[in-house]
Motif scaffolding. Structure first.
Motif, PDB file in Angstrom:
ATOM      1  N   UNK A  67       0.826  -1.215   0.000  1.00 54.58           N
ATOM      2  CA  UNK A  67       0.000   0.000   0.000  1.00 54.58           C
ATOM      3  C   UNK A  67       0.862   1.268   0.000  1.00 54.58           C
ATOM      4  N   UNK A  68       1.881   1.396   0.860  1.00 54.08           N
ATOM      5  CA  UNK A  68       2.691   2.631   0.799  1.00 54.08           C
ATOM      6  C   UNK A  68       3.383   2.835  -0.559  1.00 54.08           C
ATOM      7  N   UNK A  69       3.819   1.766  -1.165  1.00 56.55           N
ATOM      8  CA  UNK A  69       4.480   1.899  -2.464  1.00 56.55           C
ATOM      9  C   UNK A  69       3.480   2.348  -3.518  1.00 56.55           C
ATOM     10  N   UNK A  70       2.281   1.787  -3.500  1.00 57.73           N
ATOM     11  CA  UNK A  70       1.250   2.183  -4.466  1.00 57.73           C
ATOM     12  C   UNK A  70       0.888   3.653  -4.263  1.00 57.73           C
ATOM     13  N   UNK A  71       0.733   4.084  -3.017  1.00 59.58           N
ATOM     14  CA  UNK A  71       0.418   5.492  -2.743  1.00 59.58           C
ATOM     15  C   UNK A  71       1.548   6.378  -3.248  1.00 59.58           C
ATOM     16  N   UNK A  72       2.776   5.994  -3.021  1.00 61.73           N
ATOM     17  CA  UNK A  72       3.919   6.775  -3.486  1.00 61.73           C
ATOM     18  C   UNK A  72       3.933   6.875  -5.008  1.00 61.73           C
ATOM     19  N   UNK A  73       3.716   5.765  -5.698  1.00 62.85           N
ATOM     20  CA  UNK A  73       3.708   5.763  -7.163  1.00 62.85           C
ATOM     21  C   UNK A  73       2.584   6.644  -7.694  1.00 62.85           C
ATOM     22  N   UNK A  74       1.388   6.519  -7.132  1.00 60.98           N
ATOM     23  CA  UNK A  74       0.258   7.344  -7.568  1.00 60.98           C
ATOM     24  C   UNK A  74       0.570   8.813  -7.336  1.00 60.98           C
ATOM     25  N   UNK A  75       1.197   9.138  -6.204  1.00 58.64           N
ATOM     26  CA  UNK A  75       1.555  10.528  -5.923  1.00 58.64           C
ATOM     27  C   UNK A  75       2.564  11.073  -6.921  1.00 58.64           C
ATOM     28  N   UNK A  76       3.583  10.294  -7.228  1.00 61.83           N
ATOM     29  CA  UNK A  76       4.603  10.746  -8.177  1.00 61.83           C
ATOM     30  C   UNK A  76       3.991  10.928  -9.565  1.00 61.83           C
ATOM     31  N   UNK A  77       3.159   9.980 -10.000  1.00 64.14           N
ATOM     32  CA  UNK A  77       2.499  10.106 -11.306  1.00 64.14           C
ATOM     33  C   UNK A  77       1.604  11.335 -11.321  1.00 64.14           C
ATOM     34  N   UNK A  78       0.889  11.577 -10.228  1.00 64.50           N
ATOM     35  CA  UNK A  78       0.034  12.770 -10.142  1.00 64.50           C
ATOM     36  C   UNK A  78       0.834  14.050 -10.234  1.00 64.50           C
ATOM     37  N   UNK A  79       1.964  14.098  -9.538  1.00 59.18           N
ATOM     38  CA  UNK A  79       2.809  15.293  -9.599  1.00 59.18           C
ATOM     39  C   UNK A  79       3.388  15.499 -10.998  1.00 59.18           C
TER      40      UNK A  79
END
Length: 109
Positions: free
Chosen positions: A87-99
């Motif tokens: 879950x933390x890795x998925x949240x991090x990836x989604x955040x980076x893609x969003x940025x």
């Protein structure tokens, strides 16, 4: 002084000369094959292929080890995902893609 007289018959001497000529001819043929440009190029290619195969094999082993290590971090022994790590890795990836998407929109304006 030692006696150096040859006790062989002329036929024996001729046979010995013929054997030596045959051995010499075979040796010269082998040398000719070894120094032929096609042989030299073939040997060089074989050495390069061997080196590449060795390097690719080592790279495969390393990549396989890294993949196994990463898999062990995110999957338990039974094959179930470790949610506390996924879950933390998925949240991090989604955040980076969003940025990145947000940044490309701002540059596009």
């Amino acid at each position: 002084m030692a006696d150096t007289a040859d006790t062989r018959t002329p036929a024996q001497i001729e046979a010995d000369i013929e054997r030596r000529r045959a051995v010499l001819a075979e040796t010269l043929d082998e040398i000719g094959v070894r120094v032929h440009p096609k042989t030299i190029v073939g040997d060089a290619k074989a050495r390069v292929v061997s080196h590449v195969d060795h390097t690719v094999g080592r790279a495969y082993v390393r990549v396989n080890g890294v993949v196994s290590d990463v898999k062990a971090r995110f999957v338990d022994e039974k094959g179930a995902p470790r949610l506390e790590r996924v879950v933390p890795v998925v949240v991090l990836v989604v955040g980076v893609v969003g940025l990145l998407a947000l940044g490309s929109r701002r540059r596009g304006r």
